[in-house]
Scaffold this active site. Structure first.
Site, PDB file in Angstrom:
ATOM      1  N   LYS A  98      13.698 -20.358  34.147  1.00 44.99           N
ATOM      2  CA  LYS A  98      14.757 -21.043  34.823  1.00 44.99           C
ATOM      3  C   LYS A  98      15.186 -20.072  36.130  1.00 44.99           C
ATOM      4  O   LYS A  98      15.721 -20.534  37.135  1.00 44.99           O
ATOM      5  CB  LYS A  98      16.164 -21.150  34.084  1.00 44.99           C
ATOM      6  CG  LYS A  98      15.934 -22.405  33.021  1.00 44.99           C
ATOM      7  CD  LYS A  98      17.289 -22.744  32.537  1.00 44.99           C
ATOM      8  CE  LYS A  98      17.031 -23.975  31.593  1.00 44.99           C
ATOM      9  NZ  LYS A  98      18.421 -24.428  31.085  1.00 44.99           N
ATOM     10  N   LYS A 144       5.876 -30.240  30.218  1.00 46.01           N
ATOM     11  CA  LYS A 144       6.783 -30.789  29.296  1.00 46.01           C
ATOM     12  C   LYS A 144       7.585 -31.837  30.246  1.00 46.01           C
ATOM     13  O   LYS A 144       7.993 -31.703  31.216  1.00 46.01           O
ATOM     14  CB  LYS A 144       7.569 -29.818  28.785  1.00 46.01           C
ATOM     15  CG  LYS A 144       8.728 -29.929  27.691  1.00 46.01           C
ATOM     16  CD  LYS A 144       9.398 -28.682  27.483  1.00 46.01           C
ATOM     17  CE  LYS A 144      10.633 -28.514  28.244  1.00 46.01           C
ATOM     18  NZ  LYS A 144      11.500 -27.537  28.105  1.00 46.01           N
ATOM     19  N   LYS A 194      14.378 -32.684  32.283  1.00 43.46           N
ATOM     20  CA  LYS A 194      15.458 -33.307  33.278  1.00 43.46           C
ATOM     21  C   LYS A 194      15.141 -32.898  34.656  1.00 43.46           C
ATOM     22  O   LYS A 194      15.674 -33.385  35.544  1.00 43.46           O
ATOM     23  CB  LYS A 194      16.732 -32.797  32.633  1.00 43.46           C
ATOM     24  CG  LYS A 194      17.230 -33.297  31.219  1.00 43.46           C
ATOM     25  CD  LYS A 194      18.489 -32.548  30.909  1.00 43.46           C
ATOM     26  CE  LYS A 194      18.965 -32.955  29.649  1.00 43.46           C
ATOM     27  NZ  LYS A 194      20.002 -32.178  29.029  1.00 43.46           N
TER      28      LYS A 194
HETATM   29  P1  AMP Z   1      18.379 -29.692  26.722  1.00 46.78           P
HETATM   30  O1  AMP Z   1      18.079 -30.918  27.472  1.00 46.78           O
HETATM   31  O2  AMP Z   1      17.500 -28.657  27.320  1.00 46.78           O
HETATM   32  O3  AMP Z   1      19.578 -29.348  26.440  1.00 46.78           O
HETATM   33  O4  AMP Z   1      17.318 -29.999  25.265  1.00 46.78           O
HETATM   34  C1  AMP Z   1      18.060 -30.862  24.167  1.00 46.78           C
HETATM   35  C2  AMP Z   1      17.125 -30.777  23.222  1.00 46.78           C
HETATM   36  O5  AMP Z   1      16.062 -31.482  23.394  1.00 46.78           O
HETATM   37  C3  AMP Z   1      16.656 -29.719  22.591  1.00 46.78           C
HETATM   38  O6  AMP Z   1      16.744 -29.498  21.101  1.00 46.78           O
HETATM   39  C4  AMP Z   1      15.161 -29.548  23.086  1.00 46.78           C
HETATM   40  O7  AMP Z   1      14.261 -28.666  22.385  1.00 46.78           O
HETATM   41  C5  AMP Z   1      14.833 -30.888  23.434  1.00 46.78           C
HETATM   42  N1  AMP Z   1      13.867 -31.261  24.042  1.00 46.78           N
HETATM   43  C6  AMP Z   1      14.053 -31.181  25.429  1.00 46.78           C
HETATM   44  N2  AMP Z   1      12.857 -31.489  26.081  1.00 46.78           N
HETATM   45  C7  AMP Z   1      11.804 -31.907  25.120  1.00 46.78           C
HETATM   46  C8  AMP Z   1      10.688 -32.456  25.262  1.00 46.78           C
HETATM   47  N3  AMP Z   1      10.146 -32.716  26.472  1.00 46.78           N
HETATM   48  N4  AMP Z   1       9.802 -32.699  24.128  1.00 46.78           N
HETATM   49  C9  AMP Z   1      10.754 -32.509  22.824  1.00 46.78           C
HETATM   50  N5  AMP Z   1      12.004 -31.905  22.791  1.00 46.78           N
HETATM   51  C10 AMP Z   1      12.329 -31.852  23.992  1.00 46.78           C
END
Ligand code: AMP
Ligand code: TRP
Length: 344
Positions: A115, A207, A210
């Site tokens: 990041k 991956k 967002k």
């Molecule tokens: P965040 O949007 O970074 O707050 O992530 C929220 C949750 O979604 C966390 O548990 C991440 O590990 C999961 N997550 C985010 N991107 C992925 C992805 N591409 N595949 C699986 N889990 C994800």
């Protein structure tokens, strides 16, 4: 010896669009765990502001995560659904953990390196200390289990290190304050799930995220049926037909990702998906995937939009959740202060 009752905590940042990776990597697991466990599900807005956010958009994004939780089937009565900054103890305990965690530990965090990018000198201190706040989120409730996607594993390990160091550094004071055994549990990540790592639809080695500039790389929970269909049809594939067994997916990241998504959405093993589609062309498989994804995801998107049209309702859920969370957090914070020798 303290036995910590099982308790689940997890959080999602209110930044950008919630996508299929968040849904399959995190939310689907939350929905299952609420049946068997006491759970807290948090909108982690203090984590979101470790990078710049537009205030108006942030407020909307906080409500959108709460709406996604509810629309996906999380019960706000059975579970505690709340927003991080509405429970001041998160920031308070995070400061204490900043004084427990070591620079060397945080320097190893790969998410910070990703990041912060090349311009590390210009990253916020909050972005560096992010994992200590995450440890505070979990340990403030003495949560024992943390459902997350694969990418958060390192942060949970850091939370365990912080819990362990607190327990040993203050062992004498912990005992003197009447605690019989460790003060914090060592939380366990729950990574296994239908799809711990959902990949980009444009590149099977990246991956789903967002922050990807291409909206075609992800299916958003807010996408309508037409957008979902378009994105699946445009998803990158390779020229071969689908294999008939899982070994045949090796070295074919796009095929592996799409089959994994199909399996997760249909709640069936990849083997049985390949029994149905082995030997088929991607075009036929994609027709099936469009139907499945639309059937599963578009009702959630519709319900999210309905909830987001009623911000007063969402705010009332978050207010109620934060009151219930504070009842749990207050006594733990008092005990932490006693152990450290702070006056309250
Ligand atoms: P965040 O949007 O970074 O707050 O992530 C929220 C949750 O979604 C966390 O548990 C991440 O590990 C999961 N997550 C985010 N991107 C992925 C992805 N591409 N595949 C699986 N889990 C994800
Ligand atoms: N860092 C997590 C993510 O980006 C979100 C998060 C914050 C979290 N605090 C948490 C997840 C506590 C689990 C438990 O996905």
């Amino acid at each position: 010896m303290t036995i910590f009752p099982e308790r689940v905590f997890s959080g999602i940042q209110p930044t950008g669009n919630l996508h299929l990776g968040n849904y399959l990597g995190a939310i689907v697991k939350f929905v299952a765990l609420q049946k068997t466990h006491e759970c807290l599900f948090c909108v982690v807005d203090l984590h979101a502001i470790t990078v710049p956010q537009d205030p108006g958009e942030l407020r909307q994004a906080i409500r959108r995560i709460a709406a996604a939780y509810i629309a996906s089937g999380l019960d706000p009565v059975k579970n505690i659904i709340f927003n991080q900054s509405q429970v001041a103890e998160h920031a308070e305990l995070a400061w204490i953990f900043n004084c427990v965690a070591r620079m060397g530990w945080l320097n190893r965090m790969t998410q910070f390196k990703e990041k912060a990018g090349k311009d590390r000198e210009n990253a916020s201190i909050g972005l560096f200390a992010y994992p200590a706040l995450m440890a505070a989120d979990i340990l403030l409730y003495r949560a024992t289990h943390v459902p997350v996607g694969e990418d958060q594993k390192q942060h949970i390990e850091l939370a365990r290190d912080i819990a362990q160091k607190f327990n040993t550094d203050f062992a004498g004071s912990i005992a003197a304050n009447g605690h019989d055994g460790p003060f914090f549990p060592l939380p366990e990540p729950l990574i296994q799930g239908p799809a711990a790592r959902v990949m980009s639809l444009r590149d099977g080695l990246k991956k789903m995220s967002k922050s990807d500039p291409s909206d075609f790389s992800r299916i958003n929970l807010s996408d309508d049926a037409e957008a979902i269909a378009q994105k699946v049809r445009k998803a990158k594939t390779d020229p071969e037909p689908l294999p008939s067994d899982v070994e045949g997916l090796a070295g074919r990241p796009e095929a592996e990702n799409l089959v994994g998504i199909y399996a997760a959405l249909s709640d069936s093993p990849r083997e049985s998906v390949l029994q149905d589609f082995g030997g088929a062309q991607f075009s036929a498989f994609k027709n099936g995937l469009v139907d499945l994804a639309v059937a599963k995801l578009s009702p959630i998107g519709g319900e999210m939009r309905r909830l987001e049209d009623d911000p007063a309702y969402i705010d009332s859920i978050l207010r109620d959740g934060s009151l219930r969370a504070r009842e749990l957090a207050g006594p733990v914070m008092d005990q932490v202060k006693d152990v450290l020798g702070l006056i309250r």
